[in-house]
Design a protein around this motif. Structure first.
Motif, PDB file in Angstrom:
ATOM      1  N   ARG A 223       0.984  -1.199  -0.122  1.00  0.00           N
ATOM      2  CA  ARG A 223       0.093  -0.122  -0.019  1.00  0.00           C
ATOM      3  C   ARG A 223       0.820   1.359   0.072  1.00  0.00           C
ATOM      4  N   ALA A 224       0.544   2.127  -0.994  1.00  0.00           N
ATOM      5  CA  ALA A 224       1.641   3.566  -1.037  1.00  0.00           C
ATOM      6  C   ALA A 224       1.239   4.281   0.217  1.00  0.00           C
ATOM      7  N   ASP A 225       0.029   4.554   0.646  1.00  0.00           N
ATOM      8  CA  ASP A 225      -0.213   5.407   1.716  1.00  0.00           C
ATOM      9  C   ASP A 225       0.176   4.708   3.392  1.00  0.00           C
ATOM     10  N   LEU A 226       0.539   3.697   3.195  1.00  0.00           N
ATOM     11  CA  LEU A 226       0.630   3.181   4.804  1.00  0.00           C
ATOM     12  C   LEU A 226       2.174   2.454   4.850  1.00  0.00           C
ATOM     13  N   ALA A 227       2.859   3.017   5.954  1.00  0.00           N
ATOM     14  CA  ALA A 227       4.147   2.737   5.820  1.00  0.00           C
ATOM     15  C   ALA A 227       4.342   1.445   6.992  1.00  0.00           C
ATOM     16  N   GLY A 228       5.419   0.547   6.861  1.00  0.00           N
ATOM     17  CA  GLY A 228       5.486  -0.592   7.734  1.00  0.00           C
ATOM     18  C   GLY A 228       4.482  -1.595   7.497  1.00  0.00           C
ATOM     19  N   CYS A 229       3.753  -1.805   6.529  1.00  0.00           N
ATOM     20  CA  CYS A 229       2.708  -2.799   6.862  1.00  0.00           C
ATOM     21  C   CYS A 229       3.206  -3.871   5.617  1.00  0.00           C
ATOM     22  N   ALA A 230       2.433  -5.090   5.909  1.00  0.00           N
ATOM     23  CA  ALA A 230       2.617  -6.359   5.019  1.00  0.00           C
ATOM     24  C   ALA A 230       2.933  -6.100   3.522  1.00  0.00           C
ATOM     25  N   THR A 231       3.874  -6.501   2.916  1.00  0.00           N
ATOM     26  CA  THR A 231       4.084  -6.620   1.661  1.00  0.00           C
ATOM     27  C   THR A 231       3.652  -7.941   1.063  1.00  0.00           C
ATOM     28  N   LEU A 232       3.176  -7.878  -0.203  1.00  0.00           N
ATOM     29  CA  LEU A 232       2.653  -8.977  -1.194  1.00  0.00           C
ATOM     30  C   LEU A 232       3.771  -9.254  -2.023  1.00  0.00           C
ATOM     31  N   VAL A 233       4.223 -10.444  -2.142  1.00  0.00           N
ATOM     32  CA  VAL A 233       5.326 -10.911  -3.021  1.00  0.00           C
ATOM     33  C   VAL A 233       4.467 -12.010  -4.056  1.00  0.00           C
ATOM     34  N   VAL A 234       4.584 -11.668  -5.233  1.00  0.00           N
ATOM     35  CA  VAL A 234       4.022 -12.470  -6.306  1.00  0.00           C
ATOM     36  C   VAL A 234       5.008 -13.121  -6.962  1.00  0.00           C
ATOM     37  N   ARG A 235       5.069 -14.495  -6.932  1.00  0.00           N
ATOM     38  CA  ARG A 235       5.668 -15.581  -7.840  1.00  0.00           C
ATOM     39  C   ARG A 235       5.025 -15.853  -9.028  1.00  0.00           C
TER      40      ARG A 235
ATOM     41  N   ALA B 183      -3.417  -9.857  -9.436  1.00  0.00           N
ATOM     42  CA  ALA B 183      -2.610 -10.175  -8.323  1.00  0.00           C
ATOM     43  C   ALA B 183      -3.088  -9.758  -7.047  1.00  0.00           C
ATOM     44  N   ILE B 184      -3.182  -8.454  -6.914  1.00  0.00           N
ATOM     45  CA  ILE B 184      -3.617  -7.942  -5.985  1.00  0.00           C
ATOM     46  C   ILE B 184      -5.093  -8.310  -5.386  1.00  0.00           C
ATOM     47  N   VAL B 185      -5.904  -8.353  -6.346  1.00  0.00           N
ATOM     48  CA  VAL B 185      -7.296  -8.802  -6.045  1.00  0.00           C
ATOM     49  C   VAL B 185      -7.291 -10.087  -5.441  1.00  0.00           C
ATOM     50  N   GLN B 186      -6.413 -11.053  -6.065  1.00  0.00           N
ATOM     51  CA  GLN B 186      -6.378 -12.335  -5.666  1.00  0.00           C
ATOM     52  C   GLN B 186      -5.947 -12.382  -4.122  1.00  0.00           C
ATOM     53  N   ALA B 187      -4.742 -11.721  -3.886  1.00  0.00           N
ATOM     54  CA  ALA B 187      -4.268 -11.778  -2.615  1.00  0.00           C
ATOM     55  C   ALA B 187      -4.949 -11.303  -1.409  1.00  0.00           C
ATOM     56  N   LEU B 188      -5.912 -10.193  -1.747  1.00  0.00           N
ATOM     57  CA  LEU B 188      -6.943  -9.840  -1.018  1.00  0.00           C
ATOM     58  C   LEU B 188      -7.816 -11.047  -0.621  1.00  0.00           C
ATOM     59  N   GLU B 189      -8.428 -11.628  -1.676  1.00  0.00           N
ATOM     60  CA  GLU B 189      -9.206 -12.646  -1.484  1.00  0.00           C
ATOM     61  C   GLU B 189      -8.679 -13.749  -0.874  1.00  0.00           C
ATOM     62  N   ARG B 190      -7.646 -13.854  -0.796  1.00  0.00           N
ATOM     63  CA  ARG B 190      -6.850 -15.243  -0.074  1.00  0.00           C
ATOM     64  C   ARG B 190      -6.480 -14.737   1.379  1.00  0.00           C
ATOM     65  N   GLY B 191      -6.608 -13.435   1.606  1.00  0.00           N
ATOM     66  CA  GLY B 191      -6.264 -13.285   3.281  1.00  0.00           C
ATOM     67  C   GLY B 191      -5.027 -12.203   3.361  1.00  0.00           C
ATOM     68  N   TRP B 192      -4.543 -11.661   2.241  1.00  0.00           N
ATOM     69  CA  TRP B 192      -3.584 -10.471   2.584  1.00  0.00           C
ATOM     70  C   TRP B 192      -4.211  -9.294   3.024  1.00  0.00           C
TER      71      TRP B 192
END
Length: 108
Positions: free
Chosen positions: A43-55, A80-89
């Motif tokens: 997230r661009a507006d939040l510092a220090g939060c969880a990062t998503l790594v897509v392979r 990928a962002i939508v899928q990650a959010l659906e999977r619990g990111w």
């Protein structure tokens, strides 16, 4: 893990602004096509939060073996962002990086 602002690209998904980044140079195993291409999102507006790594299933375009590949398009990043959010990111909370492994049948 915070992404470097330099070289990252911005994307808006569901009204939230994210930054995504593909590593500038391949790792040794990526160069030899032993491991696939990956990119990171936060997230661009939040510092220090969880990062998503897509392979991804495909190798990097700059691999040393001249293997066929495809570029990372903004539409793929948004998907990928939508899928990650659906999977619990949960990008708004601190935590370990969230790994999303996209197989060949899930890309595109």
């Amino acid at each position: 893990m915070a992404l470097n602002k330099r070289g990252s690209r911005s994307i808006i998904v569901d009204g939230n602004r994210y930054r995504w980044l593909v590593r500038r140079k391949p790792t040794y195993s990526q160069g030899l096509t032993w491991s696939p291409m990956s990119f990171a999102v936060e997230r661009a507006d939040l510092a220090g939060c969880a990062t998503l790594v897509v392979r991804l299933a495909s190798p990097r375009p700059d691999n040393w073996m001249s293997a066929a590949t495809s570029p990372v398009l903004p539409s793929l990043v948004a998907s990928a962002i939508v899928q990650a959010l659906e999977r619990g990111w949960q990008p708004e909370f601190p935590g370990s990086p969230f790994l999303l492994d996209l197989g060949a049948d899930e890309q595109g």
